[in-house]
Scaffold this active site. Structure first.
Site, PDB file in Angstrom:
ATOM      1  N   GLY A   1      -8.711  -8.333   0.190  1.00 48.50           N
ATOM      2  CA  GLY A   1      -7.469  -8.496   0.941  1.00 48.50           C
ATOM      3  C   GLY A   1      -6.916  -9.905   0.884  1.00 48.50           C
TER       4      GLY A   1
ATOM      5  NE  ARG B   1      -4.321  -1.514   1.690  1.00 44.15           N
ATOM      6  CZ  ARG B   1      -5.322  -1.805   2.508  1.00 44.15           C
ATOM      7  NH1 ARG B   1      -5.203  -1.602   3.799  1.00 44.15           N
ATOM      8  NH2 ARG B   1      -6.446  -2.279   2.029  1.00 44.15           N
TER       9      ARG B   1
ATOM     10  CE  LYS C   1     -19.791 -13.314   7.620  1.00 40.92           C
ATOM     11  NZ  LYS C   1     -19.550 -12.077   8.379  1.00 40.92           N
TER      12      LYS C   1
ATOM     13  N   GLY D   1     -13.056  -3.477   0.885  1.00 37.49           N
ATOM     14  CA  GLY D   1     -14.434  -2.988   0.940  1.00 37.49           C
ATOM     15  C   GLY D   1     -14.736  -1.970  -0.144  1.00 37.49           C
TER      16      GLY D   1
END
Ligand code: ADP
Ligand code: MG
Length: 377
Positions: A336, A35, A186, A359
């Protein structure tokens, strides 16, 4: 969205919001500086234009000014990468006047996550113009990502610009066939993304624990597999509406428990016996998915095909990652853990766009407006 091309930065003090939310080990050493490196094009361009940099970033979720959330390791690493001293300002009242200065963790400020206008005023008072390059934080309306953008002449940095144009581009005008590979833990996290791609993609390949609510909806046995109860209804909807776009695994690899030294058993179909959990897609599935990826024009991947952190269950994710690295298609990877898998297999250089936002990339793909992006528009 305004970009660096629209902003006069020559000789100015530029407040740059970056995403330096890097993973640290127990000793406070950075374990992956991707990053920080991703912000270099913007920082270098600004310095070439004789701007003085004032960097703002967050790290983790501190409740107070806890030292383990200090940006000192990030400041040190950036100093090495830029080859100049990066001075760390301990707080907003003590900001040195150097060429490259970094504010301490913005989440040390109580108003940051509340998007407090008074805090934004204090940030704005420290600079002449504002640049947001923190794509990974662009889905949050915080004082350093949203409110401050309205108080100064502002624009997106090169990373934010590229993330937004790439992720919007694959939905607006993809080279076809468009193949979406969606896995991970999920279904409920990824319903929005799934819905988008069921509408726009030519093939949606499901893997990971994501597949079990689908199998349950189809009446298969899922054994002890991770299977979200709230995922079954959305999975049913996707099955009904998905037509021939949706593809599920044909075979699986099961284990007794979520552990690298558990007993392992390949399953030739997708019924998981009692006492076992499905932890990876099987060989036939991986081959079929790899073929579709090979023939794709565009591939979007989010979410591993199995528990790739555990050696006996990494093969499905590895096969998909290798196919994505090898295909001629335009390849975009978000998430991620998906990025971690790519790094684990040493394939990062073979991906066209490895998103720095988890996200944020999902919300963008879902078609949601990102507050950090809207504020620059
Ligand atoms: P990303 O961060 O790329 O969006 P997720 O966070 O959704 O991905 O999912 C990653 C996690 O899903 C990994 O930790 C992996 O172990 C887990 N996972 C994948 N497949 C399974 C499975 N079959 N059973 C349990 N966990 C799984
Ligand atoms: Mg994850």
């Amino acid at each position: 969205m305004r970009t660096l091309d629209d902003l006069d930065v020559e000789g100015k003090r530029v407040l740059v919001r970056v995403d330096f939310n890097v993973p640290l080990d127990r000793d406070g050493h950075i374990t992956d500086d991707a990053r920080i490196r991703a912000a270099l094009p913007t920082l270098t361009e600004l310095r070439d234009k004789h701007a003085r940099l004032l960097l703002a970033a967050h790290l983790g979720r501190p409740k107070d000014r806890e030292p383990e959330f200090s940006l000192e390791p990030a400041a040190e690493r950036l100093s090495e990468l830029l080859g100049v001293e990066v001075q760390l300002a301990p707080d907003l009242d003590h900001v040195p006047d150097g060429d490259v200065v970094m504010l301490e963790n913005v989440r040390y400020e109580p108003g940051e996550t509340r998007n407090d206008p008074a805090l934004a005023e204090r940030y704005a008072a420290l600079a002449d113009v504002y640049v947001n390059d923190a794509f990974g934080a662009a889905h949050r309306a915080h004082a350093s990502t949203e409110a401050v953008a309205h108080l100064l002449p502002s624009a997106a940095g090169r990373l934010l610009e590229r993330e937004v144009s790439t992720l919007r581009g694959i939905l607006q005008d993809p080279k076809r066939p468009l193949v979406a590979v969606v896995g991970g833990a999920k279904v409920t996290d990824k319903i929005g993304v799934l819905d988008t791609f069921l509408e726009k993609a030519d093939h949606v390949l499901i893997g990971g624990a994501m597949c079990f609510p689908f199998f349950k909806a189809q009446g298969h046995e899922v054994g002890d597999s991770l299977c979200e109860a709230e995922g079954v209804e959305p999975a049913k909807r996707a099955l009904d509406g998905g037509g021939d776009v949706l593809r599920l695994p044909y075979d699986l690899v099961a284990g007794r428990e979520f552990s690298a030294d558990t007993e392992v058993r390949p399953l030739s179909d997708v019924d998981v016996p009692d006492g076992w959990m499905g932890l990876d897609v099987g060989v036939r599935t991986a081959e079929a998915y790899a073929t579709l990826i090979h023939n794709a024009g565009t591939v979007f991947w989010n979410g591993p095909m199995g528990a790739f952190e555990l050696e006996p269950f990494e093969a499905g994710t590895r096969a998909v990652a290798e196919a994505i690295a090898a295909t001629d298609a335009t390849t975009v990877v978000g998430g991620g853990d998906s990025a971690a898998a790519i790094a684990q297999f040493g394939l990062a250089d073979s991906i066209d766009h490895l998103s720095t936002g988890g996200g944020a990339s999902l919300e963008l793909v879902e078609g949601k407006a990102l507050p950090g992006v809207e504020a620059l528009s």
